[in-house]
Design an enzyme around this catalytic site. Structure first.
Site, PDB file in Angstrom:
ATOM      1  N   SER A   1      94.746 -19.061-124.899  1.00  0.00           N
ATOM      2  CA  SER A   1      95.004 -18.356-126.157  1.00  0.00           C
ATOM      3  C   SER A   1      94.494 -19.178-127.332  1.00  0.00           C
ATOM      4  O   SER A   1      94.500 -20.421-127.297  1.00  0.00           O
ATOM      5  CB  SER A   1      96.505 -18.123-126.315  1.00  0.00           C
ATOM      6  OG  SER A   1      96.820 -17.705-127.621  1.00  0.00           O
TER       7      SER A   1
ATOM      8  N   TYR B   1     104.964 -20.792-126.874  1.00  0.00           N
ATOM      9  CA  TYR B   1     103.919 -19.998-126.219  1.00  0.00           C
ATOM     10  C   TYR B   1     102.609 -20.782-126.182  1.00  0.00           C
ATOM     11  O   TYR B   1     101.958 -20.885-125.136  1.00  0.00           O
ATOM     12  CB  TYR B   1     103.732 -18.680-126.968  1.00  0.00           C
ATOM     13  CG  TYR B   1     102.517 -17.894-126.510  1.00  0.00           C
ATOM     14  CD1 TYR B   1     102.473 -17.324-125.244  1.00  0.00           C
ATOM     15  CD2 TYR B   1     101.415 -17.737-127.345  1.00  0.00           C
ATOM     16  CE1 TYR B   1     101.360 -16.611-124.814  1.00  0.00           C
ATOM     17  CE2 TYR B   1     100.301 -17.016-126.928  1.00  0.00           C
ATOM     18  CZ  TYR B   1     100.281 -16.457-125.668  1.00  0.00           C
ATOM     19  OH  TYR B   1      99.174 -15.759-125.240  1.00  0.00           O
TER      20      TYR B   1
END
Length: 348
Positions: free
Chosen positions: A127, A152
């Protein structure tokens, strides 16, 4: 060829699975169909894949070690696209354990399945959030990413480290793709395009964080899928010029690669909102708010490495992509509303 797609009922997973199926590839798809957002959307995505005779779906949680081992041991997989993860920066502030179970434990189970069963290539989702506190633009895969600002992001950085370890120890070819703000039809309802479109259509205010002073490298789903499939068929080799005294963060003397996959064209958040307004034909009521914890002000992908490796070039302008998304959004949710009304009318 038989390929495993994890998170196949997810936004990117469904689109990647469909592209592979259209190419005649045999696809095994797994997903736990959790309720992080509306399960009906995930089930409807699966309905786009089930008509293909070369598709098999298994409802399975990646954290279930025994069942993952059994799947890998019997499925005869050549390659794996790991797109399953607990997503969402803000949700990680509320439910951190979900991220460890899915993004760390689950990813380890996939790595073990690959290395114990002769998988030729593992492509996995990282990501843009791994860039964290970095403010140098555009983000390069050679930048330092040791300062994540959400759990995350930390789990995604951990995936990259875990993958490199398996590439080094077991010569497992792995490629990590750092996705940059993917949008399009069948998109997640917790992402800004869906949130904004839904609120505008319903006449409710939209929440605009950091008072709109944000940029994102919005990337249309078709461009993302093209990049993922191209990478899947390019198995990484050790970098012959890798220098351990000055290591390249994007490669290794093991069969390991990292790439950014984005649009290479950051867009102001207010521009996105105006584009959605034009596509919907209605102005938004804007609720201007401060920055949210875990968010970053801007993202911008340097995609030159991916361009050189597989010829990746994003083709979809924001206006075109948003118009396609809004058309799908209205059609999908209008149909869902009609179905609910019919069902309600038929109930005693």
């Amino acid at each position: 060829m038989k390929i495993l797609v994890t998170g196949v009922a997810g936004f990117i997973g469904m689109h990647v699975g469909r592209r592979l199926l259209e190419q005649g590839v045999e696809v095994v798809g797994i997903d736990n169909l959790n309720d992080y957002y509306d399960v009906r959307l995930k089930e409807d995505r699966l309905k786009q894949l089930t008509p293909f005779p070369n598709f098999r779906f298994v409802k399975l949680d990646m954290a279930d070690r025994v069942r993952i081992e059994d799947l890998f041991g019997h499925a005869g997989l050549q390659r794996v696209v790991n797109l399953a993860a607990q997503a969402g920066v803000r949700y990680s502030l509320k439910n951190p354990h979900a991220y460890i179970n899915s993004n760390i434990v689950g990813f380890l189970n996939v790595l073990e399945g690959c290395r114990n069963n002769g998988v030729e290539h593992l492509v996995y989702a990282s990501s843009s959030s791994v860039y964290g506190a970095n403010i140098r633009m555009p983000f390069s895969v050679r930048d330092n990413v040791d300062h994540p600002i959400s759990l995350y992001a930390a789990t995604k950085k951990s995936n990259e480290l875990m993958a490199h370890t398996y590439s080094h120890l077991y010569a497992l070819p792995t490629t990590g793709l750092r996705f940059f703000t993917v949008y399009g039809p069948w998109g997640r309802p917790d992402m800004s395009p869906s949130l904004f479109t839904k609120a505008i259509l319903e006449g409710r205010p939209i929440d605009v964080f950091n008072h709109g002073k944000m940029q994102r490298d919005f990337t249309y789903i078709d461009d993302i899928v093209e990049g993922v499939v191209r990478v899947l068929h390019r198995i990484p080799m050790p970098n012959p010029s890798f220098d351990r005294s000055a290591p390249d963060a994007a490669s290794s003397d093991a069969p390991y690669r990292l790439y950014n996959i984005g649009n290479d064209t950051p867009v102001e958040l207010m521009t996105l909102i105006e584009t959605i307004e034009n596509a919907v034909g209605k102005k938004a009521v804007r609720n201007m708010l401060p920055m949210q914890a875990g968010d970053v002000v801007a993202t911008h992908a340097d995609i030159e490495d991916l361009r050189q490796a597989v010829g990746f070039v994003p083709h979809t302008p924001l206006k075109e992509g948003v118009e396609k998304f809004v058309a799908w959004f209205k059609a999908y949710y209008d149909a869902a509303r009609s179905q609910r009304e019919v069902a309600k009318g038929m109930s005693p």
